[in-house]
Design a protein around this motif. Sequence first.
Motif, short mmCIF file in Angstrom:
data_model
loop_
_atom_site.label_atom_id
_atom_site.label_comp_id
_atom_site.label_asym_id
_atom_site.label_seq_id
_atom_site.Cartn_x
_atom_site.Cartn_y
_atom_site.Cartn_z
N ARG A 162 12.90 4.69 23.32
CA ARG A 162 12.04 3.72 24.04
C ARG A 162 12.52 3.14 25.53
O ARG A 162 11.56 3.03 26.21
N HIS A 163 13.84 2.60 25.47
CA HIS A 163 14.34 2.12 26.53
C HIS A 163 15.00 3.05 27.54
O HIS A 163 15.92 3.65 27.12
N LYS A 164 14.38 3.22 28.88
CA LYS A 164 14.81 4.31 29.92
C LYS A 164 16.23 3.80 30.11
O LYS A 164 16.63 2.50 30.60
N LEU A 165 17.29 4.59 30.36
CA LEU A 165 18.49 4.70 30.97
C LEU A 165 18.73 4.42 32.19
O LEU A 165 19.38 3.56 32.68
N ALA A 166 18.19 5.43 33.07
CA ALA A 166 18.06 5.25 34.43
C ALA A 166 17.00 6.19 34.89
O ALA A 166 16.80 7.15 35.36
N PRO A 167 15.60 5.51 34.82
CA PRO A 167 14.38 6.12 35.24
C PRO A 167 14.28 6.46 36.54
O PRO A 167 13.52 7.54 36.70
N ARG A 168 15.13 6.08 37.43
CA ARG A 168 14.96 6.54 38.85
C ARG A 168 16.10 7.93 38.94
O ARG A 168 15.73 8.59 40.18
N VAL A 169 16.77 8.13 38.20
CA VAL A 169 17.72 9.24 38.16
C VAL A 169 17.15 10.29 37.33
O VAL A 169 16.95 11.54 37.85
N SER A 170 17.04 10.06 36.06
CA SER A 170 16.70 10.88 35.12
C SER A 170 15.64 10.14 34.02
O SER A 170 16.29 9.59 33.07
N PRO A 171 14.38 10.40 34.01
CA PRO A 171 13.60 9.52 33.40
C PRO A 171 13.38 9.87 31.84
O PRO A 171 13.12 9.10 30.92
N GLY A 172 14.07 11.09 31.48
CA GLY A 172 14.15 11.37 30.05
C GLY A 172 15.12 10.84 29.23
O GLY A 172 15.12 10.80 27.82
N LYS A 173 16.06 10.36 29.52
CA LYS A 173 17.26 9.74 29.02
C LYS A 173 16.83 8.27 28.57
O LYS A 173 16.45 7.44 29.65
N THR A 174 17.43 7.91 27.44
CA THR A 174 17.07 6.44 27.11
C THR A 174 18.39 6.03 26.24
O THR A 174 19.29 6.53 25.87
N TRP A 175 18.26 4.36 26.17
CA TRP A 175 19.68 3.87 25.41
C TRP A 175 19.64 4.26 24.13
O TRP A 175 20.88 4.43 23.60
N GLU A 176 18.57 4.51 23.45
CA GLU A 176 18.40 5.05 22.04
C GLU A 176 19.28 6.29 21.99
O GLU A 176 19.89 6.39 21.01
N GLY A 177 19.06 7.03 22.92
CA GLY A 177 19.69 8.52 22.94
C GLY A 177 21.28 8.32 23.11
O GLY A 177 21.85 9.21 22.34
N VAL A 178 21.59 7.45 24.01
CA VAL A 178 22.89 7.31 24.22
C VAL A 178 23.86 6.69 23.01
O VAL A 178 24.88 7.21 22.53
N VAL A 179 23.34 5.81 22.24
CA VAL A 179 23.79 5.24 21.02
C VAL A 179 23.77 6.30 19.96
O VAL A 179 24.83 6.57 19.20
N GLY A 180 22.65 7.07 19.88
CA GLY A 180 22.66 8.23 18.96
C GLY A 180 23.76 9.11 19.33
O GLY A 180 24.29 9.69 17.99
N GLY A 181 23.73 9.70 20.44
CA GLY A 181 24.78 10.44 21.06
C GLY A 181 26.22 10.13 20.65
O GLY A 181 27.08 10.85 20.05
N LEU A 182 26.72 8.89 20.75
CA LEU A 182 27.89 8.17 20.59
C LEU A 182 27.92 8.36 18.98
O LEU A 182 29.18 8.77 18.61
N ILE A 183 27.17 8.05 18.21
CA ILE A 183 27.16 8.16 16.88
C ILE A 183 27.57 9.44 16.30
O ILE A 183 28.45 9.67 15.49
N THR A 184 27.09 10.27 16.83
CA THR A 184 27.00 11.67 16.43
C THR A 184 28.33 12.36 16.84
O THR A 184 28.91 12.97 16.13
N SER A 185 28.71 12.04 18.17
CA SER A 185 29.95 12.49 18.58
C SER A 185 31.25 12.09 17.91
O SER A 185 32.14 12.49 17.59
N ALA A 186 31.18 10.90 17.68
CA ALA A 186 32.24 9.86 16.87
C ALA A 186 32.53 10.57 15.65
O ALA A 186 33.32 10.58 14.85
N SER A 187 31.21 10.87 14.84
CA SER A 187 31.55 11.43 13.52
C SER A 187 31.93 12.85 13.55
O SER A 187 32.78 13.10 12.60
N ILE A 188 31.19 13.76 14.29
CA ILE A 188 31.82 14.86 14.41
C ILE A 188 33.36 15.14 14.88
O ILE A 188 34.05 15.81 14.46
N CYS A 189 33.54 14.36 16.03
CA CYS A 189 34.95 14.51 16.39
C CYS A 189 36.25 13.79 15.33
O CYS A 189 37.12 14.31 15.52
N TRP A 190 35.45 12.89 14.43
CA TRP A 190 36.58 12.10 13.43
C TRP A 190 36.91 13.35 12.59
O TRP A 190 37.93 13.74 12.08
#
Length: 274
Positions: free
Chosen positions: A166-194
Amino acid sequence: MIPIVIAALFLFPLAGFGLFTLVVCMFSAWEWGVLAGFASRHQRIWIAMLFGLLLGFVMLAMPGYWPCLTAWKATYTLWFGLVWWTVSLLLVLCYPRSATLWRASRPLRLSCGILTIAPFFWGLLTLRQYHYDINRFTGAWWILYVMILVWSMDSGAYIFGRAWGRHKLAPRVSPGKTWEGVVGGLITSASICWLFGKYAPLEIAPLTLFICSIIAALSSVLGDLSESMFKREAGIKESSYLIPGHGGILDRIDSLTASVPVFCGLMLLIFNAI
C-alpha cells in the motif's frame, strides 16, 4: 539461468570463474553505455572492451591464486563500493533533484557505472577465492549464500508487495515497490538464509552474519532502485534485450551489484570476519 550460475560457481576453477565473471561485467558495461548516454553501438563496444581489458589486466597481474583478501586492488575497490552505494542512496532519496548533478554529463554517468560494476567484480572474486588453497568450494558457498539472500529478498518483496503493498517505497524512481514488500522480503530472506546458513559450511559468528545479511539484503533493493533511476533518466525500460523475455544482464544482476560488494566489504573491511 540458475543452473548456469551454480555450475560456474562449483565446476569452474578459479581462473574460469574469473573469466566468466569478467564476461558478465563486460556485457554489463556495454549496457551501461546506454544509461550513460552513448547511443552508438560502436561506442558501447569500446567501453566494454576497455573496461574488460582494465579488469583483466589487474586480475592477471595478481600472483598465485589471487589473494584478493590482502590485495590493495580489491581492498580499495571494495571501499569505493561502500562509499558509492552510500552516495547512491542519497541520490535515490533526493531524486529527481539529484539528477541535476549528473544528468548532463556522460563521463559522470559512465563513472557511476564503473563504480557499480567494478566493486561487484572484485567482490565476487574476493568471496570466491576465500580459503581456496584449503577448500576450493568454500568461496562458492559464500557467493551462493549472497545470491540466495538476494533472490529470496526479491521474491518475498514481490509476493508481499502484490498481496499487501500500500505504501510506496520510492514512487519517483520505481512506483511498483512498497514498504510492505521490503518488510516481506526481509522476512523471507532471513528465514531462507537462516536455514541455508544452518546446514551450509559457513563458519562465522551468527550475529556478524545476521548484521551483514540484513544490510546486504537492504542494499539489494538500493541496487534495483539505482538502476531504475538511471534507466528512467535514459528513457528506457530495459538495459538491453540480450536475454529474450528478461531484458539485459544489468536487469538480472542490478540487486547483486550492490549486495555483493556491500556484503563482502562489511565482512572483510568492517567486521574482519573473512
